[in-house]
Motif scaffolding. Structure first.
Motif: not given
Length: 199
Positions: A108-114, A159-173
């Protein structure tokens, strides 16, 4: 209803054709092309108001009432945050959110991204990973993610990254621009509750 379904399919088909032309013209790799088509299809099904811009021409109360009956309106009721909002407030904030879906092991995002967006996890699990690559936390459906990045004065970068752990992850941004320019002036108590949660 059948006619409405046909209109949705027609709008989606037109959008896919436009997207396909854009991708071909710009020589976008096939892998990204497939992801973009999937995202367009997913967004159109979850939040048809994104592609059916005619809804913006309707009176506000009618538009909000329609938004309340869209699939994503039902999805957010798993969050205490969304349950606590009154009907009008919930519909107006939902109209600002973009649905997104990711497969397993996508970021979803990486560490040090704004931080420019925060996420409401509708389905799936997410690993929160520190700079050393160590999993610090696991987030699941019904939780928020990335909200600290919405307040750059306190957290100038992620300060962290966020990576999907499972398949078919759904979000509202939800974007920081919408939080600052729409939610803060119109719903200051909602803005403050997100800020408090981020602290």
């Amino acid at each position: 209803l059948a006619q409405q379904g046909n209109v949705t399919e027609q709008v989606l088909e037109e959008e896919v054709h436009g997207l396909t032309d854009f991708l071909r013209f710009n020589a976008v790799p096939r892998r990204l092309s497939t992801k973009l088509r999937f995202q367009l299809s997913y967004s159109t099904k979850k939040a048809p108001h994104i592609t059916h811009t005619i809804l913006n021409a309707m009176p506000r109360m009618l538009r909000l009432e329609v938004l309340e009956h869209l699939p994503m309106s039902q999805d957010v009721m798993q969050f205490d945050f969304w349950k606590s909002l009154d009907r009008d407030c919930r519909a107006r904030i939902l109209s600002l959110c973009r649905p997104c879906a990711l497969d397993k092991d996508e970021y979803l995002y990486h560490v040090l991204d704004v931080g420019t967006d925060m996420y409401f996890i509708l389905k799936g699990e997410i690993d929160v990973i520190d700079t050393a690559g160590v999993i610090q936390d696991k987030k699941k459906a019904g939780e928020m993610l990335g909200e600290m990045g919405m307040f750059p004065e306190s957290f100038p970068f992620r300060t962290t990254s966020a990576k999907t752990r499972t398949t078919n992850c759904e979000f509202l941004e939800l974007s920081r621009d919408d939080l600052i320019n729409v939610i803060k002036p119109c719903f200051p108590d909602v803005y403050q509750s997100i800020r408090d949660y981020a602290q």
